[in-house]
Design an enzyme around this catalytic site. Structure first.
Site, PDB file in Angstrom:
ATOM      1  N   TYR A 196      -5.078  13.766  32.691  1.00 47.97           N
ATOM      2  CA  TYR A 196      -4.395  15.066  33.167  1.00 47.97           C
ATOM      3  C   TYR A 196      -2.840  15.105  32.295  1.00 47.97           C
ATOM      4  O   TYR A 196      -2.139  14.203  32.425  1.00 47.97           O
ATOM      5  CB  TYR A 196      -4.231  15.194  34.479  1.00 47.97           C
ATOM      6  CG  TYR A 196      -5.754  15.384  35.004  1.00 47.97           C
ATOM      7  CD1 TYR A 196      -6.181  16.568  35.281  1.00 47.97           C
ATOM      8  CD2 TYR A 196      -6.172  14.092  35.742  1.00 47.97           C
ATOM      9  CE1 TYR A 196      -6.999  16.719  35.848  1.00 47.97           C
ATOM     10  CE2 TYR A 196      -7.563  14.509  36.224  1.00 47.97           C
ATOM     11  CZ  TYR A 196      -8.195  15.671  36.296  1.00 47.97           C
ATOM     12  OH  TYR A 196      -9.285  15.819  36.943  1.00 47.97           O
ATOM     13  N   SER A 197      -2.539  16.172  31.919  1.00 46.53           N
ATOM     14  CA  SER A 197      -1.158  16.248  31.226  1.00 46.53           C
ATOM     15  C   SER A 197      -0.280  16.358  32.378  1.00 46.53           C
ATOM     16  O   SER A 197      -0.593  17.212  33.438  1.00 46.53           O
ATOM     17  CB  SER A 197      -1.322  17.557  30.163  1.00 46.53           C
ATOM     18  OG  SER A 197      -1.908  17.561  28.913  1.00 46.53           O
ATOM     19  N   CYS A 365      -2.350  23.919  22.973  1.00 46.85           N
ATOM     20  CA  CYS A 365      -2.896  23.272  24.084  1.00 46.85           C
ATOM     21  C   CYS A 365      -4.143  24.063  24.762  1.00 46.85           C
ATOM     22  O   CYS A 365      -3.543  25.249  25.379  1.00 46.85           O
ATOM     23  CB  CYS A 365      -1.860  22.584  24.938  1.00 46.85           C
ATOM     24  SG  CYS A 365      -2.796  21.336  26.216  1.00 46.85           S
ATOM     25  N   GLU A 405      -3.554  19.983  20.859  1.00 44.82           N
ATOM     26  CA  GLU A 405      -4.151  19.207  21.649  1.00 44.82           C
ATOM     27  C   GLU A 405      -5.397  20.074  22.498  1.00 44.82           C
ATOM     28  O   GLU A 405      -4.807  20.878  23.331  1.00 44.82           O
ATOM     29  CB  GLU A 405      -3.375  18.498  22.727  1.00 44.82           C
ATOM     30  CG  GLU A 405      -3.812  17.300  23.370  1.00 44.82           C
ATOM     31  CD  GLU A 405      -2.831  16.467  23.894  1.00 44.82           C
ATOM     32  OE1 GLU A 405      -2.200  15.500  23.305  1.00 44.82           O
ATOM     33  OE2 GLU A 405      -2.558  17.007  25.138  1.00 44.82           O
ATOM     34  N   TYR A 407      -9.546  20.869  24.249  1.00 47.90           N
ATOM     35  CA  TYR A 407     -10.578  20.187  24.682  1.00 47.90           C
ATOM     36  C   TYR A 407     -11.850  21.025  24.913  1.00 47.90           C
ATOM     37  O   TYR A 407     -11.623  22.198  24.839  1.00 47.90           O
ATOM     38  CB  TYR A 407      -9.868  19.360  25.912  1.00 47.90           C
ATOM     39  CG  TYR A 407      -9.383  20.344  26.878  1.00 47.90           C
ATOM     40  CD1 TYR A 407      -9.625  21.325  27.543  1.00 47.90           C
ATOM     41  CD2 TYR A 407      -7.795  19.951  26.766  1.00 47.90           C
ATOM     42  CE1 TYR A 407      -8.618  22.237  28.451  1.00 47.90           C
ATOM     43  CE2 TYR A 407      -6.848  20.998  27.490  1.00 47.90           C
ATOM     44  CZ  TYR A 407      -7.243  22.132  28.137  1.00 47.90           C
ATOM     45  OH  TYR A 407      -6.636  22.693  28.972  1.00 47.90           O
TER      46      TYR A 407
END
Ligand code: A2P
Length: 407
Positions: A196-197, A365, A405, A407
């Site tokens: 987790y960021s 992101c 970044e 996902y």
């Protein structure tokens, strides 16, 4: 050449199953689909891998960077690697077994690969890394767990604050931590950790406290919309105040913010991809509040389904326009056309182009799908402003000013 198949040695690329946190970064990064996974392990197919190393820099743990010299004919197969709990030792090789196969020489990285391997900005602080791992995690205590999305929103996104008490756990904006869900999976093995960021600035969610916040979305379906409860996200979202959590990290040495006054931040995110942007914005806001020189411009493009689904909507609105220029993109707002961040970028083209001409650090992101749309929008914006995007993009990558970044 003259060496037979059995004599030819290769440097086989392997992933350490003890250290790998299954974040999927390597599989996402590999340009030729040589990396795959099952329920337990991420593995590299020796028949496909060409040793290009594209996957190595983005790996948050270093588990990707393992190599064994083996006879090509008996390289570890994918099926064999799936059974491993640890890496095999380097085999003793017969004296005179010769020759590294010519075709194993790593090719040069291509542009797309180097974009995902961007280093940290030159002025970024040096991050602490891997202080705690799965064998030796740190225990944090939940000191807050608040729903960020409105009560009637589809998604349950939470702001979860973890406190580390007297133990050192230094993080920088843009870094991530690992959370180990308790219990075991269907095969009886411990759950892997999930990344987790961090959503807080370096001095803590509450300044001066040894704590940090995460932005966690409760996962209730998979990519195809099938009902699936995410192990770690549901565990975290249900944690009461006072519960303890096993944490690893910190991870991430590249997606960091510049530390010099005058640097601009262009931030583009969707959903929980807001976490690092919140950390960076809040760091700059605190600097300003302390009367320290900041001087750079902040511009944020933030996409969500609708207003009630956008984490930190209220606090973001309170930030003055002189500090940050914010553009929201809502894709499912009632009675409004579907809008993505790339549409909002285009709509703000002159200001974006102006920012791109300066000392600007760009961060993307969130959902992987937005990458293409954002790149196309940036190219079009530059074309209209007479900026050579190919040259600028390459320069931003080489100057560590272009960070993605997804996902
Ligand atoms: P959509 O309404 O099309 O799903 P999520 O809520 O799933 O985390 O997504 C966050 C936001 O990102 C949503 O508004 C979603 O829109 C949007 N989104 C989905 N795909 C893309 C894409 N390819 N480019 C930009 N935004 C996207």
């Amino acid at each position: 050449m003259g060496a037979s198949e059995a004599e030819v040695l290769i440097r086989q690329h392997l992933i350490d199953p003890e250290v790998c946190i299954r974040c999927n970064t390597c599989e996402d990064t590999c340009p030729i689909d040589a990396i795959t996974h099952d329920d337990r392990n991420y593995v590299v197919d020796p028949a496909i891998c060409n040793g290009c190393n594209a996957c190595v820099p983005p790996c948050p743990t270093g588990s990707i960077d393992h190599w064994r010299t083996v006879p090509k004919a008996t390289a570890y197969s994918v099926v064999e690697q799936f059974t491993w709990d640890e890496l095999p030792q380097q085999q003793e090789l017969a004296v005179g077994a010769v020759v590294l196969a010519d075709e194993e020489t790593p090719p040069q990285h291509n542009a797309a690969v180097s974009a995902s391997s961007v280093k940290a900005p030159g002025s970024a602080l040096r991050p602490s890394l891997h202080l705690y791992d799965i064998k030796k995690p740190i225990t944090a205590t939940v000191v807050g767990n608040y729903r960020l999305t409105e009560s009637d929103a589809e998604s349950d996104i939470r702001h979860i604050v973890l406190d580390f008490g007297q133990q050192a756990f230094p993080v920088l904006e843009g870094q991530s931590i690992g959370v180990i869900p308790p219990g075991t999976d269907a095969s009886g093995k411990p759950h892997y950790l999930r990344m987790y960021s961090v959503a807080s600035p370096r001095d803590g969610e509450r300044p001066g406290y040894n704590n940090l916040a995460l932005t966690v979305k409760r996962v209730v379906s998979d990519h195809d919309g099938q009902a699936v409860l995410g192990v770690a996200s549901n565990y975290l979202c249900d944690l009461p105040k006072g519960a303890t959590v096993q944490v690893t990290g910190p991870f991430g040495e590249n997606f960091l913010m510049p530390n010099h006054p005058g640097s601009n931040l262009l931030m583009i995110c969707t959903g929980t991809g807001a976490a690092p942007m919140r950390a960076m914005t809040e760091y700059r806001r605190r600097l300003l509040a302390q009367g320290k020189p900041v001087d750079g411009k902040l511009m944020l493009f933030f996409g969500a389904r609708k207003q009630g689904e956008l984490p930190y909507f209220g606090p973001l609105l309170k930030l003055p326009a002189s500090f940050i220029e914010t553009h929201f993109a809502f894709s499912r707002a009632d009675g409004e056309p579907k809008t993505y961040v790339q549409d909002k970028l285009r709509a703000a083209a002159p200001a974006v182009a102006e920012l791109l001409k300066g000392d600007t650090y760009l961060y993307v992101c969130g959902l992987k799908g937005m990458e293409t749309g954002v790149m196309e929008a940036l190219r079009d914006i530059c074309r209209a402003a007479d900026i050579d995007w190919t040259e600028l993009h390459a320069r931003m990558v080489s100057e560590a000013r272009f960070h993605v970044e997804t996902y």
